[in-house]
Scaffold this active site. Structure first.
Site, short mmCIF file in Angstrom:
data_model
loop_
_atom_site.label_atom_id
_atom_site.label_comp_id
_atom_site.label_asym_id
_atom_site.label_seq_id
_atom_site.Cartn_x
_atom_site.Cartn_y
_atom_site.Cartn_z
N GLU A 89 61.71 19.34 53.74
CA GLU A 89 62.56 18.55 52.85
C GLU A 89 62.09 18.76 51.40
O GLU A 89 60.91 18.62 51.10
CB GLU A 89 62.48 17.06 53.25
CG GLU A 89 63.10 16.08 52.29
CD GLU A 89 64.55 16.39 51.90
OE1 GLU A 89 65.41 16.50 52.79
OE2 GLU A 89 64.80 16.54 50.68
N ASP A 139 73.17 20.72 51.15
CA ASP A 139 73.84 20.45 49.87
C ASP A 139 74.86 21.54 49.56
O ASP A 139 74.51 22.73 49.55
CB ASP A 139 72.81 20.37 48.74
CG ASP A 139 71.98 19.09 48.81
OD1 ASP A 139 72.49 18.08 49.32
OD2 ASP A 139 70.82 19.11 48.37
N LYS A 143 79.71 23.40 42.29
CA LYS A 143 80.01 24.18 41.07
C LYS A 143 79.64 25.64 41.29
O LYS A 143 78.56 25.95 41.81
CB LYS A 143 79.21 23.62 39.89
CG LYS A 143 79.69 22.25 39.45
CD LYS A 143 78.93 21.77 38.24
CE LYS A 143 79.42 20.37 37.91
NZ LYS A 143 78.48 19.63 37.08
N PHE A 217 73.90 11.38 56.71
CA PHE A 217 75.14 11.84 56.08
C PHE A 217 76.28 11.89 57.10
O PHE A 217 77.42 11.60 56.76
CB PHE A 217 74.94 13.20 55.41
CG PHE A 217 74.43 13.06 54.01
CD1 PHE A 217 73.10 12.71 53.76
CD2 PHE A 217 75.27 13.23 52.92
CE1 PHE A 217 72.62 12.55 52.46
CE2 PHE A 217 74.80 13.07 51.62
CZ PHE A 217 73.47 12.73 51.39
#
Ligand SMILES: C[S@@+](CC[C@H](N)C(=O)[O-])C[C@H]1O[C@@H](n2cnc3c(N)ncnc32)[C@H](O)[C@@H]1O
Length: 242
Positions: A89, A139, A143, A217
């Site tokens: 992590e 993740d 962008k 999540f």
């Protein structure tokens, strides 16, 4: 701010966290973590190799990329008590939080390491070391200029195939449609990996902690009604894969 998050220590690991663009650190979890006896290693700028994180005699090894708050590891360590789990992590406070959950649950078959999993798999893991690699909700870096920070890229099949034992599994989930397309294309077209749709059905049916679920999540995105894509890829034997 705890000792694990002092700016000088963050700078110490900055080199490993900035490959392809600087990874974010989520440094502010609300609760205080009691640091005693945590299954937690801060890799800094020279993290230990996988072999040093694993107890002698551990036979089955699984690794989770981006464990977040540790929901999957807490379930997986209970579901598979004979397996040792390593969570990599990037965010120190999340890794400590996950380690505290494991300690508080009485688990002794997992450890959290603070490091960049993209590098760790390349430079700290010996070939054919792992039975499974889990990557849940990586993740998406939406962008375009941040795409280099994504965990999955063109060389992922080779990176993952090298560390998996022949027949070992890569298990992946994402809610992000764009990233899902990239993952399906890159992993699905590789001669090193084969998608296994039977395993995609069979492992979750065994219960929580075998594959894909539960994660923090996942819980959040299911509640929001998002569509989640999940895949299992098997590492092909070297003679077929290479
Ligand atoms: C969207 S969260 C998902 C967390 C967890 N897997 C879940 O499903 O709840 C992504 C996590 O991956 C971590 N992360 C992102 N890039 C990473 C990398 N290269 N190496 C290790 N962890 C990473 C982030 O800090 C974050 O905790």
């Amino acid at each position: 701010m705890s000792s694990a998050e002092r700016p000088d220590e963050i700078l110490g690991r900055a080199r490993r966290m900035s490959v392809g663009g600087r990874l974010s650190f989520r440094r502010h979890l609300d609760e205080d973590v009691d640091d005693r006896d945590l299954p937690f290693v801060d890799g800094g700028d020279d993290p230990p190799p996988l072999a040093q994180l694993v107890p002698a005699g551990a036979r089955r090894l699984e690794l989770e990329v981006g464990s977040g708050k540790g929901a999957f590891l807490v379930a997986a360590t209970a579901a598979s008590p004979q397996t040792f789990f390593v969570g990599i992590e990037a965010a120190p406070s999340y890794a400590r939080h996950a380690a505290a959950r494991l300690r508080d649950a009485g688990r002794d078959n997992a450890v959290l390491l603070v490091d960049n999993a993209s590098l760790f798999l390349r430079d700290r893991v010996a070939p054919a070391s792992l039975d499974r690699v889990h990557v849940y909700f990586p993740d998406p870096w939406p962008k375009r200029r941040h795409r280099g920070r994504r965990f999955f890229g063109e060389d992922s099949p080779a990176v993952i195939h090298r560390v998996l034992r022949p027949g070992g599994l890569l298990l992946v989930a994402t809610d992000n449609p764009g990233y899902a397309g990239q993952i399906a294309r890159v992993l699905g077209s590789s001669p090193l990996l084969a998608r296994d749709e039977d395993i995609e059905r069979e492992l979750p049916a065994l219960g929580p902690g075998h594959a894909f679920s539960p994660t923090n999540f996942e819980t959040k995105y299911l509640a929001e009604g998002r569509t989640i894509r999940r895949w299992a890829f098997r590492a092909l034997p070297a003679e077929r894969g290479r």
